[in-house]
Design a protein around this motif. Structure first.
Motif, PDB file in Angstrom:
ATOM      1  N   PRO A  70       0.481  -1.148   0.229  1.00 45.28           N
ATOM      2  CA  PRO A  70       0.075  -0.026   0.113  1.00 45.28           C
ATOM      3  C   PRO A  70       0.833   1.387  -0.020  1.00 45.28           C
ATOM      4  O   PRO A  70       1.843   1.144   0.627  1.00 45.28           O
ATOM      5  CB  PRO A  70      -0.747  -0.006   1.340  1.00 45.28           C
ATOM      6  CG  PRO A  70      -0.822  -1.377   1.764  1.00 45.28           C
ATOM      7  CD  PRO A  70       0.667  -2.026   1.042  1.00 45.28           C
ATOM      8  N   ALA A  71       0.521   2.313  -0.579  1.00 43.21           N
ATOM      9  CA  ALA A  71       1.113   3.466  -0.744  1.00 43.21           C
ATOM     10  C   ALA A  71       1.158   4.178   0.655  1.00 43.21           C
ATOM     11  O   ALA A  71       0.321   4.291   1.458  1.00 43.21           O
ATOM     12  CB  ALA A  71       0.439   4.269  -1.736  1.00 43.21           C
ATOM     13  N   THR A  72       2.399   4.663   0.751  1.00 45.60           N
ATOM     14  CA  THR A  72       2.585   5.343   2.430  1.00 45.60           C
ATOM     15  C   THR A  72       2.274   6.997   2.115  1.00 45.60           C
ATOM     16  O   THR A  72       2.246   7.813   2.995  1.00 45.60           O
ATOM     17  CB  THR A  72       3.923   5.385   2.932  1.00 45.60           C
ATOM     18  OG1 THR A  72       4.941   5.230   1.776  1.00 45.60           O
ATOM     19  CG2 THR A  72       4.011   3.677   3.244  1.00 45.60           C
ATOM     20  N   ILE A  73       2.364   7.310   0.891  1.00 46.04           N
ATOM     21  CA  ILE A  73       2.277   8.921   0.577  1.00 46.04           C
ATOM     22  C   ILE A  73       0.772   8.930   0.087  1.00 46.04           C
ATOM     23  O   ILE A  73       0.347   8.023  -0.813  1.00 46.04           O
ATOM     24  CB  ILE A  73       3.124   9.424  -0.159  1.00 46.04           C
ATOM     25  CG1 ILE A  73       3.179   8.986  -1.657  1.00 46.04           C
ATOM     26  CG2 ILE A  73       4.495   9.353   0.386  1.00 46.04           C
ATOM     27  CD1 ILE A  73       3.837   9.682  -2.784  1.00 46.04           C
ATOM     28  N   PRO A  74      -0.145  10.209   0.289  1.00 43.69           N
ATOM     29  CA  PRO A  74      -1.296  10.075  -0.247  1.00 43.69           C
ATOM     30  C   PRO A  74      -1.334  10.279  -1.828  1.00 43.69           C
ATOM     31  O   PRO A  74      -0.305  10.859  -2.308  1.00 43.69           O
ATOM     32  CB  PRO A  74      -1.825  11.421   0.452  1.00 43.69           C
ATOM     33  CG  PRO A  74      -0.523  12.117   1.221  1.00 43.69           C
ATOM     34  CD  PRO A  74       0.521  11.104   1.191  1.00 43.69           C
ATOM     35  N   VAL A  75      -2.211   9.591  -2.435  1.00 49.53           N
ATOM     36  CA  VAL A  75      -2.400   9.862  -3.850  1.00 49.53           C
ATOM     37  C   VAL A  75      -3.140  10.967  -4.268  1.00 49.53           C
ATOM     38  O   VAL A  75      -4.028  11.393  -3.568  1.00 49.53           O
ATOM     39  CB  VAL A  75      -3.281   8.397  -4.482  1.00 49.53           C
ATOM     40  CG1 VAL A  75      -3.300   8.673  -5.889  1.00 49.53           C
ATOM     41  CG2 VAL A  75      -2.557   7.053  -4.205  1.00 49.53           C
ATOM     42  N   PRO A  76      -2.651  11.875  -4.957  1.00 46.12           N
ATOM     43  CA  PRO A  76      -3.271  13.101  -5.531  1.00 46.12           C
ATOM     44  C   PRO A  76      -4.422  12.840  -6.146  1.00 46.12           C
ATOM     45  O   PRO A  76      -4.614  11.842  -6.805  1.00 46.12           O
ATOM     46  CB  PRO A  76      -1.984  13.674  -6.297  1.00 46.12           C
ATOM     47  CG  PRO A  76      -1.182  12.546  -6.859  1.00 46.12           C
ATOM     48  CD  PRO A  76      -1.344  11.712  -5.826  1.00 46.12           C
TER      49      PRO A  76
END
Ligand SMILES: [Cu+2]
Length: 145
Positions: free
Chosen positions: A139-145
């Protein structure tokens, strides 16, 4: 009514429906994502070893992968990553580049797609079917724009 108004109306319905589907109806896991993060990798088919190096790649969902793939052998290999639509032949002693966004979560194999024989490496038999690696998409750890 003017036929152009009808055409424009239909176009708006189709485009609007598409946007509605992608933003509201699609579940979180199925939505298209791209985090903007680009990760460069190099995968090498070592000469006469029937082995990818490395055999594991870890990324986050939404990362764009740019992979340079080197075939050191004097015969052809191929690289296939079914989950991301990659399938390419690699001629002898060639380097190819593939690029895609890791849109799905999970473990996905990359494997040799061209029958390339077998041999002995340090007393152990290895074959075309041993050329398997895995891309682990977390899972991505930075927010998806
Ligand atoms: Cu092979």
């Amino acid at each position: 009514m003017n036929k152009y108004f009808i055409l424009i109306g239909i176009s708006i319905l189709i485009i609007g429906g598409g946007i509605f589907y992608r933003t509201v109806l699609l579940s979180e896991a199925d939505r298209p994502v791209e985090t903007g993060v680009v990760r460069n990798f190099k995968i090498v088919a070592r000469k006469d070893e029937w082995k990818w190096e490395p055999e594991t790649i870890e990324v986050e969902r939404g990362d764009r992968l740019k992979i340079e793939i080197v075939n050191e052998d004097d015969y052809d290999h191929g690289i296939a990553i079914d989950a991301f639509g990659v399938s390419q032949r690699m001629p002898a002693r060639s380097t190819i580049n593939v690029e895609f966004v890791a849109t799905q979560l999970g473990d996905f194999q990359y494997y040799c797609s061209v029958p390339c024989g077998e041999g002995e490496v340090d007393g152990v038999k290895r074959t075309h079917f041993d050329m398997i690696g895995v891309i682990k998409v977390r899972p991505a750890t930075i927010p998806v724009p």
